[in-house]
Design an enzyme around this catalytic site. Structure first.
Site, PDB file in Angstrom:
ATOM      1  N   THR A 129       0.864  -1.187   0.000  1.00  0.00           N
ATOM      2  CA  THR A 129       0.000   0.000   0.000  1.00  0.00           C
ATOM      3  C   THR A 129       0.896   1.231   0.000  1.00  0.00           C
ATOM      4  OG1 THR A 129      -1.779  -1.139   1.146  1.00  0.00           O
ATOM      5  CG2 THR A 129      -1.876   1.246   1.179  1.00  0.00           C
ATOM      6  N   PHE A 158       1.176   5.201   0.650  1.00  0.00           N
ATOM      7  CA  PHE A 158       0.555   6.270   1.445  1.00  0.00           C
ATOM      8  C   PHE A 158       1.185   7.610   1.052  1.00  0.00           C
ATOM      9  CE2 PHE A 158       0.242   2.406   3.862  1.00  0.00           C
ATOM     10  CZ  PHE A 158      -0.962   2.474   4.546  1.00  0.00           C
TER      11      PHE A 158
END
Ligand code: PRE
Length: 406
Positions: free
Chosen positions: A289, A291
């Site tokens: 992921t 960010f």
């Protein structure tokens, strides 16, 4: 009413005359912090004269609180006689312990000079144990993390100077883009100052003693449920969405749910006292992921290491405009790492009036692009100058060092 400004929260000052409220350190401090609340009950716009520390807010966890001297000046009239004595008595009652005296706001409270982020307060969406918190700690290992219930609350916390930065997920290698944060980036005026790429290893958590075969439901953030689709299909469980992964673990633990599990991190298992029933349950081993780190001020673009730049733009109607827009980067050997399109909310449809064929309607888009170059690089400057020739609107969302997975 006067109450003590305890450690770990912001003081709220109230003007006895006008009932105006002000949150922060002092007249100056609160303005600096950008969140003076003026709630005048009687329409009296006169400058407040008598200020008292009314209470402490739940707005922040670390003290950014005033010393007595920082209180706004009291007028001669009100600081005379009885009022002065009462204030002295109150001061004795409330400031016996000098450590409890609020500290003046300093530049160091707002910005960190250290690389470990020991002075930085970072907002994230979720509760402790969420991956977003882990991302914040990867960026600033000693920062103070501040949980927020929604993405927008994290944006606002930065805007209102309650925190220094926000760390928010923007895309996942399996689940794709987090559209809400693309939309919020445009709606708010924050700058991208960094990115964090986090390896996300999901665990299946349950109450101590439960077996994964006993589970009927599994709770988690929709992105996490999507990333573990195959495992959850095999288990044949009902999937239930929650605000964040750690929040799911918290629900299972605090409600003593025997038939429900949670998809969350191993740190969430530790925090909420759950057993890890299975590890690395994501469909793809390399579940990353990405960010974004957001701040009120942009950073100065460098060229001492690899930088990325993120932009958003709209294009005028015409054949091949998107092709031309992308060519401004290709022509200069600038690599694009991401392209995302979102509907233009205020103008979702474009009406093309062609009297021979009737009216055609097309969708209008905002294009978000990340490219591998710093704004300090003349190639990037020329590319954006060139792009402006086709773009109806163009905004640089930020220029920041690229992150890597070690
Ligand atoms: O729920 C969390 O723990 C989050 O930090 C959110 C989030 C996301 O929104 O993508 C972050 C990383 C994982 O991809 C799953 C969930």
């Amino acid at each position: 009413m006067v109450s003590m400004a305890s450690k770990g929260a912001l003081p709220i000052w109230v003007c006895a005359k006008t009932a105006q409220l002000q949150v922060g350190c002092s007249d100056l401090g609160a303005r600096t912090c950008g969140f003076a609340l003026n709630l005048s009950v009687n329409g009296d716009s006169e400058r407040p004269r008598k200020w008292e520390c009314l209470s402490v807010g739940v707005l922040a966890q670390r003290a950014i609180t005033p010393v007595e001297d920082e209180k706004p000046q009291t007028s001669g009239l009100e600081s005379s006689g009885a009022i002065e004595r009462t204030q002295q008595e109150e001061a004795k009652v409330f400031h016996k312990d000098l450590n409890l005296l609020p500290k003046p706001l300093s530049a160091l409270d707002l910005y960190s000079n250290s690389n470990d982020g020991s002075k930085v307060r970072v907002a994230y969406q979720g509760v402790p144990g969420a991956y977003s918190e882990a991302a914040a700690l990867k960026a600033y290992p000693k920062c103070e993390t501040v949980p927020c219930d929604e993405f927008e609350a994290a944006f606002k916390a930065v805007e209102l100077w309650l925190v220094d930065k926000a760390v928010l997920p923007i895309e996942n290698s399996v689940g794709g883009s987090i559209h809400r944060n693309y939309d919020l980036l445009l709606r708010h005026r924050l700058h991208i100052v960094g990115e964090v790429q986090l390896q996300v290893n999901h665990c299946l958590l349950g109450l101590p003693g439960t077996r994964k075969e006993d589970l009927k439901r599994v709770l988690s953030h929709p992105q996490a449920l999507a990333q573990c689709e195959m495992t959850l299909m095999e288990l044949g469980v009902v999937r239930v969405s929650t605000e964040d992964t750690a929040g799911a673990a918290q629900i299972v633990a605090s409600n003593g749910l025997r038939e429900a599990g949670a998809v969350a991190s191993s740190r969430a298992a530790e925090i909420y006292g759950l057993d890890i029933l299975a590890e690395k349950i994501q469909d793809d081993d390399d579940n990353i992921t990405r960010f974004l780190i957001l701040a009120r001020e942009p950073i100065i673009p460098g060229n001492d290491r690899p930088f990325k730049t993120s932009i958003v733009f709209t294009l005028e109607e015409g054949p091949g405009v998107l092709f031309k827009a992308l060519a401004v980067f290709a022509l200069r050997d600038i690599n694009l790492t991401k392209i995302e399109s979102r509907p233009q909310r205020k103008r979702p449809l474009r009406v093309v009036d062609d009297s021979n064929k009737g009216s055609a309607k097309y969708f209008d888009y905002l294009f978000y692009i990340d490219f591998e170059a710093s704004m300090a690089d003349p190639r990037a400057q020329h590319a954006l100058g060139h792009l402006q020739e086709f773009a109806g609107f163009l905004r640089v969302l930020g220029c920041y060092p690229s992150d890597i997975i070690p």
